[in-house]
Design an enzyme around this catalytic site. Sequence first.
Site, PDB file in Angstrom:
ATOM      1  N   CYS A  49      -9.583 -15.594 -26.350  1.00 26.14           N
ATOM      2  CA  CYS A  49      -8.459 -15.840 -25.445  1.00 26.14           C
ATOM      3  C   CYS A  49      -8.657 -17.243 -24.899  1.00 26.14           C
ATOM      4  O   CYS A  49      -9.530 -17.464 -24.053  1.00 26.14           O
ATOM      5  CB  CYS A  49      -8.406 -14.819 -24.314  1.00 26.14           C
ATOM      6  SG  CYS A  49      -7.055 -15.148 -23.143  1.00 26.14           S
ATOM      7  N   CYS A 102      -7.562 -17.531 -20.818  1.00 29.57           N
ATOM      8  CA  CYS A 102      -8.449 -16.982 -19.781  1.00 29.57           C
ATOM      9  C   CYS A 102      -9.467 -16.049 -20.436  1.00 29.57           C
ATOM     10  O   CYS A 102     -10.428 -16.516 -21.017  1.00 29.57           O
ATOM     11  CB  CYS A 102      -7.656 -16.293 -18.682  1.00 29.57           C
ATOM     12  SG  CYS A 102      -6.466 -15.075 -19.279  1.00 29.57           S
ATOM     13  N   SER A 103      -9.228 -14.736 -20.372  1.00 30.03           N
ATOM     14  CA  SER A 103     -10.215 -13.807 -20.949  1.00 30.03           C
ATOM     15  C   SER A 103      -9.554 -12.501 -21.377  1.00 30.03           C
ATOM     16  O   SER A 103     -10.150 -11.434 -21.237  1.00 30.03           O
ATOM     17  CB  SER A 103     -11.337 -13.526 -19.949  1.00 30.03           C
ATOM     18  OG  SER A 103     -10.809 -12.970 -18.749  1.00 30.03           O
ATOM     19  N   CYS A 104      -8.320 -12.555 -21.886  1.00 32.91           N
ATOM     20  CA  CYS A 104      -7.645 -11.343 -22.346  1.00 32.91           C
ATOM     21  C   CYS A 104      -8.499 -10.671 -23.421  1.00 32.91           C
ATOM     22  O   CYS A 104      -9.024 -11.333 -24.314  1.00 32.91           O
ATOM     23  CB  CYS A 104      -6.264 -11.676 -22.894  1.00 32.91           C
ATOM     24  SG  CYS A 104      -5.115 -12.274 -21.651  1.00 32.91           S
TER      25      CYS A 104
END
Length: 236
Positions: free
Chosen positions: A124, A127-129
């Site tokens: 991702c 961000c941090s999906c």
Amino acid sequence: MSQTGGDHTHDAHAPIQDSDEVSEFEVLETAIRELAIEKGLFSAEDHRRFSEWASQVGPAGGSRLVAKAWTDPEFKARLLADGTETCKEVGIDWRDPTGSGTPSDYTYFYVLENTPKVHNVIVCTLCSCYPRPVLGMSPDWYRTPNYRRRLVRWPREVLAEFGLHMPPDVEVRVHDSNQKSRFMVMPMRPAGTEGWSEEQLAAIVTRDTMIGVALPQVGWTATAPPSAPQPVGGGR
């Protein structure tokens, strides 16, 4: 995005590693969460329950999906065609992941099949999906700018830092998650697992193999790594 060959060296870039530093995204998440609670969008108790659920999920759901797909061609076809719906067959509902109506993880879920000529890996970049209902919480390194920014530019080099050296004739495809799409890799079933049960197969389908930074290997599980390095390659 894909990269289909060519060797590059980028010695100026540090290898993937965990960091104790608080990122700008963590600061932003805290600020938005506190504002949402203040505005009554959800309560602190709602957030606590969700965090408790997410922290205990782990990658077992994803491992079950892969093991079942390896042994059931019809299930595999359904999973590749509609991952969101097919997850319900193993008790994972993306529309209600916590069992208490929390919709924050509802997305389109796609399972990416590795083949002898194509290797998939997820990231991702924003961000941090991450596919939490099937893999649990993401590892620290997945959320670092080091991994997110470099994987899409130099995927082979980043994979090599995890010990995974892809042959030049294998295409590496990088899949970038977003707000409404989550991905999981279905690795190739390794040779030497003929006749294994789904439970035995699930044990070697570790978190990293479903992110795409490792390959499943006979004798290598998340709790019992082999005493000696295993050769990369093989599968069917």
